[in-house]
Design an enzyme around this catalytic site. Structure first.
Site, PDB file in Angstrom:
ATOM      1  N   LYS A   1      10.420  -3.870  -7.117  1.00 20.05           N
ATOM      2  CA  LYS A   1       9.782  -3.992  -5.841  1.00 20.05           C
ATOM      3  C   LYS A   1      10.999  -4.008  -4.750  1.00 20.05           C
ATOM      4  CE  LYS A   1       5.668  -6.366  -7.757  1.00 20.05           C
ATOM      5  NZ  LYS A   1       5.295  -7.766  -7.926  1.00 20.05           N
TER       6      LYS A   1
ATOM      7  N   GLN B   1       4.876 -13.726  -6.839  1.00 17.03           N
ATOM      8  CA  GLN B   1       4.689 -13.051  -8.192  1.00 17.03           C
ATOM      9  C   GLN B   1       3.789 -13.979  -9.107  1.00 17.03           C
ATOM     10  OE1 GLN B   1       6.009 -10.166  -9.221  1.00 17.03           O
ATOM     11  NE2 GLN B   1       4.742 -10.767 -10.934  1.00 17.03           N
TER      12      GLN B   1
ATOM     13  N   ASP C   1      -0.727  -8.078  -1.148  1.00  9.46           N
ATOM     14  CA  ASP C   1      -1.335  -8.088  -2.367  1.00  9.46           C
ATOM     15  C   ASP C   1      -2.890  -7.862  -2.276  1.00  9.46           C
ATOM     16  OD1 ASP C   1       0.324  -7.690  -4.387  1.00  9.46           O
ATOM     17  OD2 ASP C   1       0.850  -9.936  -4.873  1.00  9.46           O
TER      18      ASP C   1
END
Ligand code: NAD
Length: 284
Positions: free
Chosen positions: A50, A94, A117
């Site tokens: 990412k 994460q 997200d």
């Protein structure tokens, strides 16, 4: 019939190039904060990928790598600090987090305008209500992009989604419903799944079961989207038996090279949208 392959890798590259061109014209660059707790090797690879993709597009991106024994309150403190920093446009934590940390509390701590997200209850709620301000989760957003690019308007199509997770199945069901599909969500307790799957114009497999979807689960001419990332003897495969199903579907995504690359592209797209909302209150 042999299905046409939906090339997620090429589409993701096109999206990233378009975003890079736009970012090149912005004096202050979008900034994404990625938080990783612990040393899970797969998570470390995901986060580095990412970061690389973000930097290649001209964004700023730091990984805040915290030790496994980090306390929940310490993580909350870091997120609250990043929430308050104007230069930080997007925050991503994460998953999975170590067991001693309550992931719901962590997700809820991220400021909703920085929740790139789209996992927080605020953005999930907006998406559920078909509110255009919603930041949609990256994987389902990428799937919708591929579907519209392939099929055009999806109005009236029957979509069967196998899987009801908060990161794929549920948000995808809202996105497709908002686009006027008729949506059926199947899961591990669904009865007679193959017969249900055979009714689908759009069949999405997001259940984490290697090669579960077989040729006789698929209607002739259907569009099949494979979200699964599994390994058999070290080799990557999806939730769809690709070799069989490609003989019956009209369009199909491969694994790898289908949905996976779209996820990072859409995460970066969300970060740009967050940047514009925060700085100019503009649409991209
Ligand atoms: P999850 O484990 O959170 O959810 C799986 C869902 O599938 C559940 O709702 C469960 O009810 C359903 N399910 C499980 N077994 C089933 C069965 N035999 N029949 C019908 N339904 C069944 O998984 P997730 O996080 O949604 O991920 C699903 C898959 O997608 C995994 O392989 C994951 O690695 C992959 N994934 C890929 C991406 C990407 O970017 N390509 C992103 C997220 C997840």
């Amino acid at each position: 019939m042999t299905a046409q392959i939906i090339d997620g890798k090429a589409t993701a590259e096109k999206i990233r190039n378009e975003l890079a061109e736009r970012i090149a014209g912005w004096e202050v660059k979008p900034y994404l904060a990625v938080i990783l707790v612990g040393n899970d090797p797969a998570s470390l690879i995901y986060d580095r990928n990412k970061q690389k993709a973000a930097q290649a597009m001209g964004m700023a991106c730091d990984i805040y790598h915290l030790p496994e024994e980090t306390k929940e309150d310490e993580l909350v403190e870091l997120i609250e600090r990043l929430n308050g920093e104007p230069r930080v446009n997007g925050i991503l934590v994460q998953m999975p987090l170590p067991r001693h940390i309550n992931s719901s509390r962590i997700i809820e701590t991220i400021a909703h305008e920085k929740d790139v997200d789209g996992f927080g209850p605020y953005n999930a709620g907006l998406l559920h209500e078909n509110d255009p301000r919603a930041m949609a989760a990256a994987t389902p957003k990428g799937i919708l992009y591929l579907l519209e690019q392939t099929l055009g308007d999806v109005t009236g199509k029957h979509a069967v989604i196998i899987g009801r997770s908060n990161i794929v199945g549920r948000p995808l069901s809202s996105l497709l419903l908002n686009k006027n599909c008729t949506v059926t969500v199947a899961h591990s307790k669904t009865v007679n799944l193959p017969a249900l799957a055979r009714q689908a114009d759009i069949l999405v497999a997001a259940c984490g079961q290697p090669k579960m979807v077989k040729k006789d689960w698929v209607k002739e001419g259907a569009t099949v989207i494979d979200v699964g990332i599994n390994r058999i003897d070290g080799k990557l495969c999806g939730d769809v038996d690709f070799d069989e199903v490609k003989e019956k579907a009209a369009y199909i995504t491969p694994v790898p090279g289908g949905v996976g690359p779209m996820t990072i592209a859409m995460l970066l797209d969300n970060t740009c949208q967050a940047y514009l909302n925060q700085n100019y209150n503009l649409k991209k």
